[in-house]
Write an enzyme that holds these catalytic residues in place. Structure first.
Site, PDB file in Angstrom:
ATOM      1  N   CYS A   1     -10.026  -5.216   1.021  1.00  0.00           N
ATOM      2  CA  CYS A   1     -11.422  -3.978   0.991  1.00  0.00           C
ATOM      3  C   CYS A   1     -12.357  -4.237  -0.384  1.00  0.00           C
ATOM      4  CB  CYS A   1     -10.717  -2.586   1.140  1.00  0.00           C
ATOM      5  SG  CYS A   1     -10.302  -2.008  -0.622  1.00  0.00           S
TER       6      CYS A   1
ATOM      7  N   GLU B   1      -3.182  -4.663  -2.672  1.00  0.00           N
ATOM      8  CA  GLU B   1      -3.617  -5.699  -3.593  1.00  0.00           C
ATOM      9  C   GLU B   1      -3.920  -4.976  -5.001  1.00  0.00           C
ATOM     10  OE1 GLU B   1      -4.846  -4.904  -0.803  1.00  0.00           O
ATOM     11  OE2 GLU B   1      -6.064  -6.500   0.313  1.00  0.00           O
TER      12      GLU B   1
ATOM     13  N   CYS C   1     -10.683  -3.442  -3.791  1.00  0.00           N
ATOM     14  CA  CYS C   1      -9.860  -4.243  -4.302  1.00  0.00           C
ATOM     15  C   CYS C   1     -10.531  -5.737  -4.766  1.00  0.00           C
ATOM     16  CB  CYS C   1      -8.796  -4.748  -3.198  1.00  0.00           C
ATOM     17  SG  CYS C   1      -7.636  -3.403  -2.956  1.00  0.00           S
TER      18      CYS C   1
ATOM     19  N   ASN D   1       0.742  -1.316  -0.212  1.00  0.00           N
ATOM     20  CA  ASN D   1      -0.006   0.135   0.064  1.00  0.00           C
ATOM     21  C   ASN D   1       0.881   1.281   0.013  1.00  0.00           C
ATOM     22  OD1 ASN D   1       0.709  -0.892   2.624  1.00  0.00           O
ATOM     23  ND2 ASN D   1      -0.847   0.695   3.536  1.00  0.00           N
TER      24      ASN D   1
END
Ligand code: THU
Length: 132
Positions: free
Chosen positions: A86, A55, A89, A42
Site C-alpha cells: 500500500c 510490510e 508502506c 498484518n
C-alpha cells in the site's frame, strides 16, 4: 539474485497475521544487507485505522533490532494476482529501506520485482524537510 528463501519466508509469515476484521492475510520478509531475514504480518485493531500492515511490521521489527541496511522485501497475500504494498508502506520502505528490490508474489508463487522508486516515484524524502 535468488529470492527463493525470502519468498518462502513471506508466504510463511502470512500464518501469523491477525486480520480479525478483513480476513485478509499478508506476510512480508525483509532481507538485510548481511542476509538476515525479518518477517512481519498484518495485525488489525478494533479501531480499524490502527491496523498495521505486514510490510511496516517487518521494517519496524528489523529497525528496532538495530538493522539499518536492506536489500530486498518480499510480500505475499491471498490474492490471485501479484500483491502490491500500500501507499503508506511504500513511503516507509522508501524512508527506512531505501532503493531495494520489492518482490511481489501471486498465488502460484510467481514473482514480479520492482525497485522502491518504481513503486513510489517522486517520493517525499527526509531531504525535503530541510528544503524550505
Ligand atoms: N495489508 C497489508 O498488510 N499490506 C498491504 O500492502 C496491503 C494491505 C493489510 C492491511 C489490512 O490488515 C488488510 O491487509 C486489508 O487491507
Amino acid at each position: 539474485m535468488d529470492y527463493t528463501l525470502l519468498v518462502e519466508k513471506a508466504i510463511e509469515a502470512k500464518k501469523n497475521a491477525l486480520p480479525t476484521y478483513s480476513k485478509f492475510h499478508v506476510g512480508a520478509a525483509l532481507l538485510t544487507e548481511d542476509d538476515k531475514i525479518y518477517t512481519g504480518s498484518n495485525v488489525e485493531s478494533s479501531s480499524y485505522s490502527l491496523t498495521l500492515c505486514a510490510e511496516r511490521n517487518a521494517v519496524f521489527k528489523a529497525i528496532t533490532e538495530g538493522e539499518r541496511k536492506f536489500k530486498a522485501m518480499a510480500v505475499a497475500g491471498d490474492t490471485i494476482g501479484f500483491i502490491s504494498p500500500c501507499g503508506a508502506c511504500r513511503q516507509v520502505i522508501s524512508d527506512l529501506c531505501g532503493e531495494i528490490d520489492i518482490i511481489m508474489i501471486d498465488s502460484k508463487k510467481n514473482t514480479k520485482i520492482h525497485k522502491t522508486s518504481e513503486l513510489l516515484p517522486f517520493a517525499f524524502k527526509d531531504d525535503d524537510l530541510n528544503n524550505k
